[in-house]
Design an enzyme around this catalytic site. Structure first.
Site, mmCIF file in Angstrom:
data_model
loop_
_atom_site.group_PDB
_atom_site.id
_atom_site.type_symbol
_atom_site.label_atom_id
_atom_site.label_comp_id
_atom_site.label_asym_id
_atom_site.label_seq_id
_atom_site.Cartn_x
_atom_site.Cartn_y
_atom_site.Cartn_z
ATOM 1 C CB SER A 106 -79.558 -42.561 8.945
ATOM 2 O OG SER A 106 -79.796 -43.709 9.743
ATOM 3 C CE1 TYR A 128 -85.332 -41.894 7.931
ATOM 4 C CE2 TYR A 128 -83.957 -43.792 8.433
ATOM 5 C CZ TYR A 128 -84.249 -42.452 8.587
ATOM 6 O OH TYR A 128 -83.468 -41.670 9.399
#
Ligand SMILES: NC(=O)c1ccc[n+]([C@@H]2O[C@H](COP(=O)([O-])OP(=O)(O)OC[C@H]3O[C@@H](n4cnc5c(N)ncnc54)[C@H](OP(=O)(O)O)[C@@H]3O)[C@@H](O)[C@H]2O)c1
Length: 275
Positions: free
Chosen positions: A133, A146
């Site tokens: 990401s 996360y």
């Protein structure tokens, strides 16, 4: 000879779009997911086979890889896509929620890589692509756990590529920005803690801004194309930002002093909040 990719987490979103894209380009695809019995669309595609694989279950990984090797005669590329967001104020997260997030997003990736490496090593060939990401190199509020997982995979993969380079095994991180998928809906695990109200306004505003970014985001096809590029460009390049937003923010993070960059992030994600 046709090339073969094994992809994890293909029941929806980026994984599903990547199966479609690789199949359209003429590849064999081992589309793996936790519940293949529910999948109807991918099973109809030529050269696509479905396998049960839960990244937290090493036996299912071993079985899926072994069946795909038998069915297709080889695996050229592994795409570690399976993952989800455990999201919210850190103080509200339970140890179980945090552990499950790391079990899936970090140890799940390592489980798959550990299982494929003997095969890639024997062949002196293979490509490992991790869907990390932009949040593996920059951060936003309410995503601390996360981010911890995605930064972990980014660092681990950067070190791993040194060890695997002499064996002609490539490691690549594909880094999407916000992408409109089930990530922001059914897949999200939200932290909740009754009676803890001090964060309420901040949490609500940053959550709404983040959900809005998800709603306005491009679809997963842009990431599927980037994964395909990483699989086929023949380079030893490690990182592939996978959307305009990701390229822009990672470039800004690279050129700006950290404090300046974080000020810009705050303006965007805390929009509507005045402390
Ligand atoms: N969407 C974004 O904005 C965005 C941005 C950057 C990075 N990413 C990353 O992109 C990847 C794919 O997410 P997405 O956006 O496509 O979301 P998604 O549509 O929710 O897809 C997530 C996939 O992961 C699977 N999965 C979850 N836990 C698993 C496990 N233990 N074993 C095997 N599969 C598992 C889900 O399967 P089930 O159907 O069984 O739940 C689903 O197929 C994730 O790694 C995510 O962190 C997403």
């Amino acid at each position: 000879m046709k090339k073969t990719a094994l992809i994890t987490g293909t029941s929806s979103g980026i994984g599903k779009a990547t199966v479609r894209y690789f199949a359209e380009q003429g590849w064999n695809v081992a589309a793996t997911m936790r519940t293949p019995q529910k999948e109807t669309e991918l099973a109809q595609l030529p050269n696509v086979r479905l396998y049960a694989l839960d990244v937290t279950d090493p036996q299912s990984i071993q079985q899926a890889i072994s069946s795909a090797l038998t069915d297709f005669g080889g695996i050229d590329v592994i795409v570690n896509n399976a993952g989800y967001g455990a999201v919210g104020i850190f103080e509200k997260a339970t140890p179980e929620q945090i552990r499950k997030q790391f079990d899936t997003n970090v140890f799940g990736v390592m489980n798959v890589v550990r299982e494929i490496l003997p095969y890639f090593r024997k062949n002196r060939a293979g490509t490992i692509i991790n869907v990390t990401s932009m949040g593996g190199r920059i951060t936003f509020p309410i995503y601390s756990v996360y981010h911890g997982t995605k930064w972990a995979v980014e660092g681990w993969a950067e070190a791993l590529q040194f060890e695997l380079r002499p064996l002609n095994i490539r490691v690549k991180n594909v880094e999407p920005g916000a992408i409109k998928t089930d990530f922001y809906e059914r897949s999200m695990d939200l932290f909740q803690k009754e009676g803890l109200t001090d964060y309420d306004r901040y949490e609500q505003i940053t959550y709404n801004n983040s959900q809005k970014a998800g709603e306005d985001a491009p679809g997963p096809e842009v990431v599927a194309k980037t994964i395909y590029r990483a699989a086929t460009d023949g380079s030893s390049k490690l990182r592939y930002p996978a959307s305009t937003q990701s390229s822009m923010l990672l470039f800004m993070r690279w050129v700006l002093p950290l404090n300046g960059f974080m000020g810009i992030v705050r303006m965007a994600v805390e929009k509507g909040f005045k402390s």
